[in-house]
Design a protein around this motif. Structure first.
Motif, mmCIF file in Angstrom:
data_model
loop_
_atom_site.group_PDB
_atom_site.id
_atom_site.type_symbol
_atom_site.label_atom_id
_atom_site.label_comp_id
_atom_site.label_asym_id
_atom_site.label_seq_id
_atom_site.Cartn_x
_atom_site.Cartn_y
_atom_site.Cartn_z
ATOM 1 N N GLY A 1 31.426 -11.655 -81.935
ATOM 2 C CA GLY A 1 32.396 -11.222 -81.771
ATOM 3 C C GLY A 1 33.308 -12.310 -80.885
ATOM 4 O O GLY A 1 34.930 -12.420 -81.125
ATOM 5 N N LYS A 2 32.497 -12.910 -80.144
ATOM 6 C CA LYS A 2 33.250 -14.130 -79.396
ATOM 7 C C LYS A 2 33.493 -15.258 -80.132
ATOM 8 O O LYS A 2 34.502 -16.048 -79.544
ATOM 9 C CB LYS A 2 32.351 -14.285 -78.071
ATOM 10 N N VAL A 3 32.895 -15.442 -81.112
ATOM 11 C CA VAL A 3 33.005 -16.487 -82.160
ATOM 12 C C VAL A 3 34.316 -16.669 -82.475
ATOM 13 O O VAL A 3 35.085 -17.833 -82.545
ATOM 14 C CB VAL A 3 32.083 -16.690 -83.240
ATOM 15 N N THR A 4 34.923 -15.595 -83.158
ATOM 16 C CA THR A 4 36.440 -15.731 -83.635
ATOM 17 C C THR A 4 37.224 -15.793 -82.646
ATOM 18 O O THR A 4 38.059 -16.814 -82.838
ATOM 19 C CB THR A 4 36.762 -14.130 -84.052
ATOM 20 N N THR B 1 35.264 -9.027 -74.260
ATOM 21 C CA THR B 1 36.393 -9.397 -72.981
ATOM 22 C C THR B 1 37.483 -8.198 -73.135
ATOM 23 O O THR B 1 37.798 -7.823 -72.068
ATOM 24 C CB THR B 1 37.007 -10.671 -73.335
ATOM 25 N N ALA B 2 37.864 -7.940 -74.279
ATOM 26 C CA ALA B 2 38.787 -6.724 -74.593
ATOM 27 C C ALA B 2 38.276 -5.382 -73.921
ATOM 28 O O ALA B 2 38.849 -4.724 -73.301
ATOM 29 C CB ALA B 2 39.099 -6.498 -76.047
ATOM 30 N N ILE B 3 36.912 -5.107 -74.150
ATOM 31 C CA ILE B 3 36.036 -3.981 -73.589
ATOM 32 C C ILE B 3 36.359 -4.147 -71.913
ATOM 33 O O ILE B 3 36.596 -3.108 -71.361
ATOM 34 C CB ILE B 3 34.832 -4.023 -73.787
ATOM 35 N N VAL B 4 36.025 -5.250 -71.354
ATOM 36 C CA VAL B 4 36.343 -5.222 -69.713
ATOM 37 C C VAL B 4 37.623 -5.153 -69.492
ATOM 38 O O VAL B 4 37.866 -4.688 -68.458
ATOM 39 C CB VAL B 4 35.635 -6.571 -69.640
ATOM 40 N N THR C 1 35.504 -18.867 -70.398
ATOM 41 C CA THR C 1 34.972 -17.811 -70.146
ATOM 42 C C THR C 1 34.459 -17.150 -71.187
ATOM 43 O O THR C 1 33.334 -16.289 -71.067
ATOM 44 C CB THR C 1 36.173 -16.809 -69.482
ATOM 45 N N GLY C 2 35.020 -17.205 -72.615
ATOM 46 C CA GLY C 2 34.198 -16.645 -73.781
ATOM 47 C C GLY C 2 33.039 -17.338 -73.726
ATOM 48 O O GLY C 2 32.012 -16.704 -74.242
ATOM 49 N N ILE D 1 35.533 -15.991 -90.910
ATOM 50 C CA ILE D 1 34.736 -15.477 -89.734
ATOM 51 C C ILE D 1 35.598 -14.323 -89.283
ATOM 52 O O ILE D 1 34.842 -13.256 -88.794
ATOM 53 C CB ILE D 1 34.878 -16.443 -88.577
ATOM 54 N N GLY D 2 36.845 -14.311 -89.309
ATOM 55 C CA GLY D 2 37.528 -13.132 -88.875
ATOM 56 C C GLY D 2 36.912 -11.910 -89.600
ATOM 57 O O GLY D 2 36.970 -10.731 -89.250
ATOM 58 N N ARG D 3 36.956 -12.021 -90.821
ATOM 59 C CA ARG D 3 36.737 -10.765 -91.949
ATOM 60 C C ARG D 3 35.158 -10.310 -91.620
ATOM 61 O O ARG D 3 34.943 -9.303 -91.312
ATOM 62 C CB ARG D 3 36.666 -11.281 -93.348
ATOM 63 N N VAL D 4 34.323 -11.385 -91.275
ATOM 64 C CA VAL D 4 32.963 -10.996 -90.969
ATOM 65 C C VAL D 4 32.704 -10.318 -89.547
ATOM 66 O O VAL D 4 32.228 -9.221 -89.402
ATOM 67 C CB VAL D 4 32.165 -12.311 -91.099
ATOM 68 N N ALA D 5 33.642 -10.713 -88.721
ATOM 69 C CA ALA D 5 33.765 -10.067 -87.304
ATOM 70 C C ALA D 5 34.137 -8.893 -87.027
ATOM 71 O O ALA D 5 33.690 -7.961 -86.557
ATOM 72 C CB ALA D 5 34.600 -11.165 -86.400
ATOM 73 N N THR D 6 35.128 -8.586 -88.147
ATOM 74 C CA THR D 6 35.691 -7.325 -88.430
ATOM 75 C C THR D 6 34.582 -6.197 -88.743
ATOM 76 O O THR D 6 34.593 -5.134 -88.188
ATOM 77 C CB THR D 6 36.936 -7.177 -89.314
ATOM 78 N N VAL D 7 33.915 -6.536 -89.766
ATOM 79 C CA VAL D 7 32.828 -5.678 -90.348
ATOM 80 C C VAL D 7 31.860 -5.588 -89.279
ATOM 81 O O VAL D 7 31.607 -4.223 -89.179
ATOM 82 C CB VAL D 7 32.278 -6.119 -91.542
ATOM 83 N N LEU D 8 31.516 -6.585 -88.735
ATOM 84 C CA LEU D 8 30.382 -6.285 -87.653
ATOM 85 C C LEU D 8 30.692 -5.734 -86.435
ATOM 86 O O LEU D 8 30.240 -4.818 -85.982
ATOM 87 C CB LEU D 8 29.657 -7.837 -87.233
ATOM 88 N N GLY D 9 31.950 -5.908 -86.076
ATOM 89 C CA GLY D 9 32.547 -5.228 -84.928
ATOM 90 C C GLY D 9 32.886 -3.810 -85.049
ATOM 91 O O GLY D 9 32.623 -2.814 -84.415
ATOM 92 N N LEU D 10 33.242 -3.448 -86.314
ATOM 93 C CA LEU D 10 33.587 -1.964 -86.520
ATOM 94 C C LEU D 10 32.179 -1.240 -86.493
ATOM 95 O O LEU D 10 32.124 -0.136 -86.087
ATOM 96 C CB LEU D 10 34.380 -1.814 -87.984
#
Length: 468
Positions: free
Chosen positions: A295-298, A45-48, A122-123, A164-173
């Motif tokens: 990424g949307k889970v967080t 969603t941030a990308i969009v 929406t998410g 979840i936020g820590r995992v999302a950060t690693v996967l997202g990067l």
């Protein structure tokens, strides 16, 4: 008993809800605030949102600058709210009872609930589409799968959300680093940056997109910092949350800008497929779909958890106490996520677009709340709140604090001429080149008015100190 700051002995399933967090149960580190908010922003969603700066007429160079300025301005507002968490040990919206009264606080909270319900819907839809592609099932099945994950994470609560936020950060990067490498490989970045046609309308649009994105976190950002020890530096909390959110969102929006500029009109309407297509097919595409869904889970869990907190705050205000049982919590979470899932299922094709416009329109209703809350906390009461009185309608803050309510109402109304959404466009928008600057008006005017009222003594007495 858990030692202060000892995360390892904190319960995995959260026991508290909207009640005060005693010092003996405080735990966590500032780095988890950074990773939570970076992970929450490294998502589709941030990308969009960033892509809209180009899709709606801006060039790459000035869009990137405008988005960054907006991130910093809006990120500062949301991080100021975050710094309240460790000092008060309470969810964000509970403190609104100081400015609006124990009953009066329900006014902005109801609107916040609606907005986060819409964001969750929406998410859930976008994530359901990604899961559908990943597992080869229908979007409906993907939506239901995602809803089950969100319910589970929300029921576990605070500590699991930070994990979840820590995992999302690693996967997202990892995912974003790969996607940026693909963008640089298939596109001519230097040529895109050389096109510089400055327009105030397009530039301010980019600023507004990013600032509104950040400010939207304000009503619940302190929910995720309230377990930190009360002695935690407000400045360090501000920086950890603000930098995590600003850096994460800017990374995502830069990718959106570049993708939209390279797409040649093929981005809008097929955002998820286009972004994944940049990375390739087969296993790589599957991993990218998984990254998008995770990424949307967080952020969807944050929205659901925040909605639960808001609903519990409203009910507790009229019941006269702030205790919520685990059973009540489970029922509330199921209702919140169930409603968001129903909206996602209904709006798979057309409805959700109109509903999203309604949600964006609601932004105008809580920007003035943010202004009033921040001025009261930092310049009027200076963080000295009577915690016990927050659940007492006959106490220090009363049932209705009319000066705060009236300033808030005026802050909403004064934005109306400057609002630009598909649902409604104010008369001043055309004169500003189509730019929505309502968020600026909604922050500045109520801030000044509330402070002037406070200086003139038009409000209730302040407590001598915070009472836990």
């Amino acid at each position: 008993m858990a030692q202060q700051g000892d995360t390892s002995t904190a319960p995995l399933i959260e026991r508290r809800s909207i009640d005060y967090i005693p010092e003996s149960e405080r735990h966590g580190k500032l780095y988890s605030q950074f990773t939570l908010w970076m992970g929450a922003n490294l998502q589709i969603t941030a990308i969009v949102t960033g892509a809209l700066a180009v899709v709606l007429g801006g060039d790459v160079f000035w869009s990137l600058i405008g988005l960054f300025i907006g991130q910093v301005l809006g990120g500062a507002v949301m991080a100021l709210h975050a710094a309240q968490g460790p000092k008060l040990g309470l969810p964000q919206m509970i403190s609104s009872r100081v400015q609006f009264g124990v009953y009066g606080a329900a006014i902005p909270i109801v609107l916040v609930c609606l907005m986060y319900l819409g964001f969750t819907a929406t998410g859930t839809l976008l994530s359901g589409q990604a899961l559908g592609q990943l597992f080869g099932v229908s979007d409906t099945v993907g939506i239901l799968m995602f809803a089950a994950v969100i319910i589970t994470a929300t029921l576990f609560g605070y500590r699991v959300i930070h994990v979840i936020g820590r995992v999302a950060t690693v996967l997202g990067l990892i995912a974003f680093f790969y996607l940026f490498s693909r963008v640089l490989a298939v596109g001519d970045l230097a040529q895109l940056l050389q096109i510089r046609h400055f327009s105030w309308a397009s530039f301010l649009l980019a600023v507004s997109l990013a600032a509104s994105w950040q400010i939207a976190y304000g009503p619940y950002v302190a929910d995720y910092s309230r377990y930190l020890p009360s002695k935690t530096s407000s400045t360090k909390t501000f920086l950890a949350v603000g930098l995590g959110s600003v850096v994460g969102a800017q990374i995502a929006m830069v990718l959106g800008v570049l993708a939209a500029a390279m797409a040649g009109g093929q981005f809008a309407g097929r955002e998820v497929a286009y972004i994944v297509g940049l990375g390739g097919t087969g296993t790589v595409a599957a991993l990218l779909y998984f990254s998008i869904a995770f990424g949307k889970v967080t952020i969807s869990t944050l929205n659901s958890y925040g909605s639960f907190m808001c609903i519990a705050t409203i009910i507790s205000g009229f019941r006269g106490h702030i205790k919520v049982s685990r059973r009540q919590r489970a029922v509330c979470v199921l209702l919140v996520v169930g409603a968001a899932t129903a909206l996602a299922l209904i709006g798979q094709h057309a409805f959700l677009g109109a509903f999203k416009s309604f949600i964006l329109f609601l932004l105008a209703f809580f920007v003035p709340w943010s202004a009033v809350n921040l001025v009261d906390y930092y310049f009027v009461n200076r963080g000295r709140y009577d915690v016990a009185a927050l659940s007492d309608p006959d106490g220090l803050y009363g049932r209705w604090n009319w000066p705060g309510i009236l300033v808030y109402a005026f802050g909403v109304l004064v934005q109306v001429p400057f609002i630009s959404t598909k649902l409604y466009t104010g008369p001043m928008v055309a004169q500003l080149g189509g730019v929505d600057i309502s968020w600026i008006i909604g922050l500045v005017v109520p801030s000044v008015l509330y402070y002037l009222f406070a200086r003139r003594g038009i409000r209730i007495d302040r407590p001598a100190q915070q009472i836990a």
